[in-house]
Motif scaffolding. Structure first.
Motif, PDB file in Angstrom:
ATOM      1  N   VAL A 224       0.865  -1.182   0.000  1.00 40.25           N
ATOM      2  CA  VAL A 224       0.000   0.000   0.000  1.00 40.25           C
ATOM      3  C   VAL A 224       0.897   1.225   0.000  1.00 40.25           C
ATOM      4  O   VAL A 224       1.893   1.283   0.732  1.00 40.25           O
ATOM      5  CB  VAL A 224      -0.919   0.019   1.236  1.00 40.25           C
TER       6      VAL A 224
ATOM      7  N   LEU B  21      -3.099  -4.895   5.271  1.00 39.09           N
ATOM      8  CA  LEU B  21      -3.004  -4.011   4.111  1.00 39.09           C
ATOM      9  C   LEU B  21      -4.386  -3.516   3.704  1.00 39.09           C
ATOM     10  O   LEU B  21      -4.551  -2.360   3.289  1.00 39.09           O
ATOM     11  CB  LEU B  21      -2.338  -4.741   2.939  1.00 39.09           C
ATOM     12  N   GLU B  22      -5.370  -4.392   3.810  1.00 38.86           N
ATOM     13  CA  GLU B  22      -6.720  -4.017   3.405  1.00 38.86           C
ATOM     14  C   GLU B  22      -7.279  -2.918   4.317  1.00 38.86           C
ATOM     15  O   GLU B  22      -7.913  -1.960   3.843  1.00 38.86           O
ATOM     16  CB  GLU B  22      -7.635  -5.247   3.433  1.00 38.86           C
TER      17      GLU B  22
ATOM     18  N   ALA C 130      -5.456   0.326   3.428  1.00 47.83           N
ATOM     19  CA  ALA C 130      -5.908   0.869   2.150  1.00 47.83           C
ATOM     20  C   ALA C 130      -7.280   1.510   2.284  1.00 47.83           C
ATOM     21  O   ALA C 130      -7.536   2.596   1.753  1.00 47.83           O
ATOM     22  CB  ALA C 130      -5.927  -0.236   1.094  1.00 47.83           C
TER      23      ALA C 130
ATOM     24  N   VAL D  11      -6.924   4.260  -0.582  1.00 48.84           N
ATOM     25  CA  VAL D  11      -6.067   3.845  -1.709  1.00 48.84           C
ATOM     26  C   VAL D  11      -6.278   2.357  -1.946  1.00 48.84           C
ATOM     27  O   VAL D  11      -7.056   1.696  -1.251  1.00 48.84           O
ATOM     28  CB  VAL D  11      -4.576   4.137  -1.420  1.00 48.84           C
ATOM     29  N   GLU D  12      -5.546   1.778  -2.938  1.00 48.27           N
ATOM     30  CA  GLU D  12      -5.701   0.374  -3.280  1.00 48.27           C
ATOM     31  C   GLU D  12      -4.512  -0.442  -2.787  1.00 48.27           C
ATOM     32  O   GLU D  12      -3.412   0.084  -2.592  1.00 48.27           O
ATOM     33  CB  GLU D  12      -5.818   0.205  -4.799  1.00 48.27           C
ATOM     34  N   VAL D  13      -4.757  -1.744  -2.617  1.00 49.33           N
ATOM     35  CA  VAL D  13      -3.661  -2.684  -2.375  1.00 49.33           C
ATOM     36  C   VAL D  13      -3.128  -3.109  -3.740  1.00 49.33           C
ATOM     37  O   VAL D  13      -3.881  -3.603  -4.583  1.00 49.33           O
ATOM     38  CB  VAL D  13      -4.133  -3.916  -1.582  1.00 49.33           C
TER      39      VAL D  13
END
Length: 698
Positions: free
Chosen positions: A209, A587-588, A591, A596-598
């Motif tokens: 991320v 990470l999820e 994010a 934002v995105e992984v």
């Protein structure tokens, strides 16, 4: 360098006393006094408490300058500054390496020196001098004989050889041994090579991320001078600065006016009649003065390439062309003589020198006897070996090849004999070096050639022009006694403002101004805000005010701000981002919280800093290949463009072939060896205490 080559350079010293430029800075030649600078100390610098002597330094400078001048290269003030930097670095390096060699017990014995001079790997200058042209082998016996003969002499050449050349050669050899010691220390164990090979071929599959720094507004982070100062102090090696000064200046034009140009032309025309009729051109030009000295030789048609060359070639004998403008000169040219001459000649000679104690009469008799012997059928090469005082031509049978470009650098009588004569000529010729028996063996590529005299006068400013510019500059300086009044007067008089930043204490020239050593000295004698008295540089009068003074040390926060402010801002943004998202466990979660995105990368290469979707991020790559982070989320990482969190899914070998370990080892060790001496010098210099006092002398 042989006697003929010595003639070519007009210097009465033999080749083995003149060594490569890399040694020149370490040789002392003639002692002479200072230039009247008023400086009583002769210390121009200091390296770890050891002095660098000004006289030694100046001799090295002048020797290198002379080398360039002899090669036909003009030595301007800017070029001279480059020479000075090179000589200074050589002196500093010598002091540093001497101390290291002493610590390590590296010496050069008399036997080693003898083996060096006459062994399989002699100095380049001796090798060139005593290599047999037929076999291509170094003739150590001939070299020994020449050195023995030189040592037996009791003159300046012998003294230079014993007290200057040989010590410099030993010093060079000592430094070679030091470099060889460093090179031989280069080593890489097999396990390290295998590790490097394995790492360079490794790939990883990761998820990450990226929270860009741009998500935090610049207005939310302020960078103070204290922040910058702290950043600089933590990285002193990156922010060192030398002494420097910055000036603002204006210029008053003193270039020649139309009236000045007309006056120079008028003065030249008054000399026209005498120039066109004089029978002693050299004396005439010396008396009236000419920017172009008289060259009493011929120039081939193909080599005549100056201004108005076509018109000059077509002149009749004693015809005058001009006045015409060539560069910044008005010129008259007179055709003195025309002839056909070769572009190249091959000759051989036997020299009977008058410089070793033999009288002129005895030398003449010996040369005449040689001429008679050759006429009677004696072998020329045998006589060369037995009699010539030109050691450089003994192995070639006295033979030399010259081109027309060499003509002006040869002794006049010798040059005229081989170029003006014809193939097959055999004669005795006297020069300043003694008597030569000369045979012209061949001549090639004949062309028409010209002996042309030039009377040239520079187009310079007259007294009135100089006075007007000087008075204007003095008036401006007198009315501008501080920075503010200087700037106000610039506007009032509509004068152009110029800036010259970062002027070094040892600079000889200033960008935009040119060669201006005296102005540099004035700048360093002044205080910030002080307006300097006018200085004449070329065809301008310069009035300057010192606007910035930087002393040696770390740069100021204001000077560092343009390059470091954004770095410090990103550091502060990184802390804000870390504090804001530190509670995210996956990470999820991170994010989602940051919007934002992984992202995923299947084949991240260890040997590259590039991360697909993020750019160059070396810290991210480093964390990704840390096996401790595998299968878990890394701590938040402050990267180049943002804050990252990384999870490594797997690490494996790439599909590319592994480089042969031995090949990789050889390449890396070779690289280590090639940079070992330079790296050692850089390290020694970094730790050394060096005082540079050159500005007191130049």
């Amino acid at each position: 360098m042989s006697i003929i080559q010595t003639i070519r350079e007009r210097a009465a010293v033999i080749m083995i006393v003149i060594i490569a430029i890399s040694l020149i800075a370490f040789i002392l030649q003639d002692s002479f006094s200072g230039r009247g600078s008023g400086v009583t100390s002769t210390k121009i610098g200091e390296v770890n408490g050891e002095d660098i002597d000004f006289i030694d330094f100046r001799q090295a400078m002048e020797m290198q300058e002379n080398q360039y001048k002899q090669a036909g290269m003009p030595v301007s003030e800017a070029f001279r500054q480059n020479i000075m930097e090179g000589v200074w670095n050589q002196f500093v390096s010598e002091k540093l390496l001497d101390k290291e060699a002493e610590k390590l017990g590296i010496t050069v014995t008399a036997k080693e020196l003898n083996d060096y001079l006459f062994g399989d790997n002699p100095p380049d200058d001796l090798r060139r001098q005593f290599t047999n042209p037929e076999t291509g082998q170094y003739d150590a016996i001939a070299a020994q004989q020449a050195v023995a003969a030189l040592r037996a002499r009791k003159d300046e050449m012998a003294e230079n050889f014993a007290n200057r050349y040989l010590p410099a050669l030993m010093k060079s050899r000592q430094q070679e041994k030091y470099s060889a010691l460093l090179e031989s220390a280069a080593y890489l164990p097999k396990w390290m090579i295998d590790k490097i090979n394995s790492d360079n071929n490794a790939v990883a599959s990761i998820q990450f991320v990226n929270i860009p720094y741009s998500t935090i507004a610049d207005s939310l982070v302020m960078v103070t001078d204290d922040d910058i100062r702290k950043y600089i102090n933590e990285r002193p090696d990156q922010f060192k600065q030398e002494k420097s000064r910055t000036i603002v200046y204006t210029m008053f034009d003193a270039s020649p006016s139309e009236q000045d140009s007309a006056q120079v032309l008028s003065d030249l025309q008054k000399l026209y009649d005498e120039f066109s009729t004089t029978s002693d051109m050299e004396s005439f030009l010396n008396r009236v003065g000419s920017e172009t000295p008289y060259y009493n030789g011929f120039v081939l048609k193909s080599k005549l390439s100056m201004e108005k060359a076509d018109s000059l070639r077509n002149l009749q004998l004693n015809q005058v062309f001009g006045p015409y403008i060539d560069g910044n000169n008005y010129v008259l040219a007179r055709m003195m003589e025309k002839r056909t001459m070769p572009d190249s000649v091959k000759c051989r000679h036997i020299l009977i020198s008058t410089q070793g104690g033999l009288s002129d009469d005895d030398a003449k008799k010996r040369a005449d006897s040689i001429a008679q012997a050759i006429k009677g059928g004696a072998d020329f090469k045998a006589l060369v070996t037995q009699y010539t005082d030109d050691p450089g031509s003994k192995e070639t049978g006295g033979e030399y090849d010259f081109t027309s470009l060499n003509f002006g650098n040869l002794a006049k009588e010798f040059a005229e004999a081989v170029f003006y004569g014809k193939a097959g000529d055999k004669k005795v010729v006297k020069t300043q070096f003694g008597y030569h028996y000369i045979e012209v063996m061949s001549q090639k590529n004949f062309e028409e050639a010209y002996r042309i005299a030039y009377l040239s006068k520079p187009i310079v400013s007259g007294i009135e022009t100089e006075t007007i510019a000087s008075n204007a500059a003095s008036q401006f300086a007198g009315d501008s006694r501080d920075y503010q009044s200087f700037m106000d007067n610039l506007k009032k008089q509509n004068l152009q403002e110029f800036t010259a930043p970062n002027i070094g204490e040892n600079d000889f020239s200033i960008p935009g101004i040119g060669d201006a050593r005296s102005l540099v000295r004035d700048i360093y004698a002044a205080k910030k805000g002080q307006v300097l008295d006018p200085v004449n540089v070329g065809d301008k009068y310069i009035v300057a005010v010192v606007v910035d003074v930087q002393e040696e040390g770390l740069i100021s926060p204001s000077k560092a701000r343009p390059s470091v402010e954004f770095v410090i801002k990103n550091q502060k943004k990184a802390e804000l981002i870390k504090n804001k998202y530190s509670s995210s466990k996956t990470l999820e979660e991170l994010a989602a919280a940051a919007g934002v995105e992984v992202l995923s990368v299947d084949s991240l290469n260890f040997a590259s800093t590039f991360v697909q979707g993020a750019g160059s991020e070396p810290k991210v790559v480093g964390y990704a290949f840390n096996k401790e982070n595998q299968d878990k989320v890394s701590p938040l990482i402050a990267g180049t463009t943002g804050v990252f969190a990384v999870k490594t899914n797997s690490i494996g070998a790439g599909s590319s072939s592994v480089v042969d370990s031995e090949q990789l080892k050889r390449g890396m060790i070779m690289q280590m060896r090639s940079s070992s001496t330079r790296s050692a010098l850089e390290a020694l210099r970094k730790e050394a205490k060096i005082k540079d006092l050159r500005a007191k002398f130049y």
